[in-house]
Design a protein around this motif. Structure first.
Motif, PDB file in Angstrom:
ATOM      1  N   LEU A  82       0.827  -1.203   0.000  1.00  0.00           N
ATOM      2  CA  LEU A  82       0.000   0.000   0.000  1.00  0.00           C
ATOM      3  C   LEU A  82       0.867   1.260   0.000  1.00  0.00           C
ATOM      4  N   PRO A  83       0.585   2.202  -0.889  1.00  0.00           N
ATOM      5  CA  PRO A  83       1.313   3.484  -0.862  1.00  0.00           C
ATOM      6  C   PRO A  83       1.037   4.215   0.450  1.00  0.00           C
ATOM      7  N   ALA A  84       2.058   4.860   0.991  1.00  0.00           N
ATOM      8  CA  ALA A  84       1.906   5.571   2.264  1.00  0.00           C
ATOM      9  C   ALA A  84       0.820   6.633   2.184  1.00  0.00           C
ATOM     10  N   GLN A  85       0.722   7.312   1.036  1.00  0.00           N
ATOM     11  CA  GLN A  85      -0.283   8.361   0.874  1.00  0.00           C
ATOM     12  C   GLN A  85      -1.694   7.804   0.966  1.00  0.00           C
ATOM     13  N   MET A  86      -1.885   6.601   0.439  1.00  0.00           N
ATOM     14  CA  MET A  86      -3.194   5.965   0.501  1.00  0.00           C
ATOM     15  C   MET A  86      -3.590   5.694   1.952  1.00  0.00           C
ATOM     16  N   VAL A  87      -2.631   5.233   2.748  1.00  0.00           N
ATOM     17  CA  VAL A  87      -2.892   4.961   4.164  1.00  0.00           C
ATOM     18  C   VAL A  87      -3.243   6.257   4.890  1.00  0.00           C
ATOM     19  N   GLU A  88      -2.479   7.325   4.612  1.00  0.00           N
ATOM     20  CA  GLU A  88      -2.735   8.604   5.278  1.00  0.00           C
ATOM     21  C   GLU A  88      -4.117   9.146   4.921  1.00  0.00           C
ATOM     22  N   GLU A  89      -4.507   9.006   3.669  1.00  0.00           N
ATOM     23  CA  GLU A  89      -5.822   9.491   3.248  1.00  0.00           C
ATOM     24  C   GLU A  89      -6.935   8.680   3.905  1.00  0.00           C
ATOM     25  N   LEU A 130      -5.005  -0.267  11.840  1.00  0.00           N
ATOM     26  CA  LEU A 130      -6.378  -0.559  11.407  1.00  0.00           C
ATOM     27  C   LEU A 130      -6.614  -0.044   9.994  1.00  0.00           C
ATOM     28  N   ALA A 131      -6.055   1.137   9.675  1.00  0.00           N
ATOM     29  CA  ALA A 131      -6.209   1.693   8.333  1.00  0.00           C
ATOM     30  C   ALA A 131      -5.602   0.758   7.296  1.00  0.00           C
ATOM     31  N   ASP A 132      -4.426   0.229   7.596  1.00  0.00           N
ATOM     32  CA  ASP A 132      -3.763  -0.704   6.682  1.00  0.00           C
ATOM     33  C   ASP A 132      -4.629  -1.941   6.460  1.00  0.00           C
ATOM     34  N   LYS A 133      -5.199  -2.470   7.542  1.00  0.00           N
ATOM     35  CA  LYS A 133      -6.040  -3.670   7.456  1.00  0.00           C
ATOM     36  C   LYS A 133      -7.311  -3.387   6.659  1.00  0.00           C
ATOM     37  N   GLU A 134      -7.944  -2.238   6.917  1.00  0.00           N
ATOM     38  CA  GLU A 134      -9.186  -1.904   6.221  1.00  0.00           C
ATOM     39  C   GLU A 134      -8.949  -1.687   4.725  1.00  0.00           C
ATOM     40  N   LEU A 135      -7.831  -1.060   4.382  1.00  0.00           N
ATOM     41  CA  LEU A 135      -7.524  -0.833   2.972  1.00  0.00           C
ATOM     42  C   LEU A 135      -7.318  -2.146   2.230  1.00  0.00           C
ATOM     43  N   ARG A 136      -6.586  -3.061   2.835  1.00  0.00           N
ATOM     44  CA  ARG A 136      -6.365  -4.364   2.210  1.00  0.00           C
ATOM     45  C   ARG A 136      -7.704  -5.093   2.020  1.00  0.00           C
ATOM     46  N   ARG A 137      -8.523  -5.020   3.044  1.00  0.00           N
ATOM     47  CA  ARG A 137      -9.841  -5.653   2.966  1.00  0.00           C
ATOM     48  C   ARG A 137     -10.677  -5.026   1.850  1.00  0.00           C
ATOM     49  N   ASP A 138     -10.689  -3.699   1.774  1.00  0.00           N
ATOM     50  CA  ASP A 138     -11.491  -3.016   0.765  1.00  0.00           C
ATOM     51  C   ASP A 138     -11.012  -3.328  -0.654  1.00  0.00           C
TER      52      ASP A 138
END
Length: 213
Positions: A82-89, A130-138
């Motif tokens: 995941l790109p860091a910017q995606m996680v921050e957003e 949690l953001a990292d986990k939710e992004l992967r799930r999405d």
């Protein structure tokens, strides 16, 4: 860990004055009481209703746990950088949703941070995993949505608005207008699509379990 740095790590003696001691006394369980509190006509009806509610809650907890376990196994087998910017957003969105929930309670994010003794950066750090986990799930669920060509009907949107409106204690029409104003309808539709995708994954897992059994 004491917040005042000059006193942290030192021994201290506190004097406490007990001004009053109270004991909570439970009222006698009567038909009039249960009718007033629950609407049931008698004690037996209240007990039956309570048993059914507890059973339903237990089943819902078990289902949520099962779904979480299935999705964790699915995500464990997927490698996504995941790109860091995606996680921050995504964290930005999480904090916006938190602020929205707080506003419904007459609070704000500043007061929330002050109560927890945190800075905004500390709050963001606490959300990072949690953001990292939710992004992967999405991303995984989004792929299922695309592959299965899933859609959400207007009726399904209305049903979800009714559920959320009861949660927020406002009318569905008022909630819809608010969502239409801030772009929330698109987010709601997307959430429902992901939920459908997750249902497909869970259904597949249940079938596999039945085959193994």
């Amino acid at each position: 860990d004491y917040k005042v740095s000059e006193l942290a790590g030192r021994d201290a003696v506190f004097e406490v004055v007990v001004k009053d001691v109270k004991r909570r006394e439970m009222p006698e369980l009567t038909s009039d009481l249960v009718k007033q509190l629950s609407g049931c006509d008698d004690i037996d009806g209240w007990r039956q209703k309570t048993r059914e509610r507890l059973q339903q809650e237990a089943e819902q907890r078990a289902e949520r746990k099962f779904r979480e376990q299935v999705m964790e196994k699915v995500l464990a087998g997927v490698r996504i950088d995941l790109p860091a910017q995606m996680v921050e957003e995504h964290i930005d969105g999480m904090i916006e949703r938190l602020d929205s929930r707080l506003q419904h309670q007459g609070l704000d994010i500043a007061g929330y941070l002050a109560y927890r003794g945190e800075t905004m950066e500390q709050l963001r750090d606490s959300y990072r995993s949690l953001a990292d986990k939710e992004l992967r799930r999405d991303l995984v669920l989004g792929a299922v949505v695309k592959a299965e060509k899933l859609e959400v009907s207007e009726q399904e949107l209305e049903q979800e608005l009714e559920v959320l409106a009861k949660l927020y204690r406002i009318t569905a029409d008022k909630l819809r207008k608010k969502y239409e104003k801030n772009g929330g309808m698109d987010n709601l539709r997307y959430d429902l699509l992901l939920r459908k995708a997750e249902d497909i994954i869970i259904g597949s897992a249940v079938k596999k379990m039945g085959t193994v059994a």
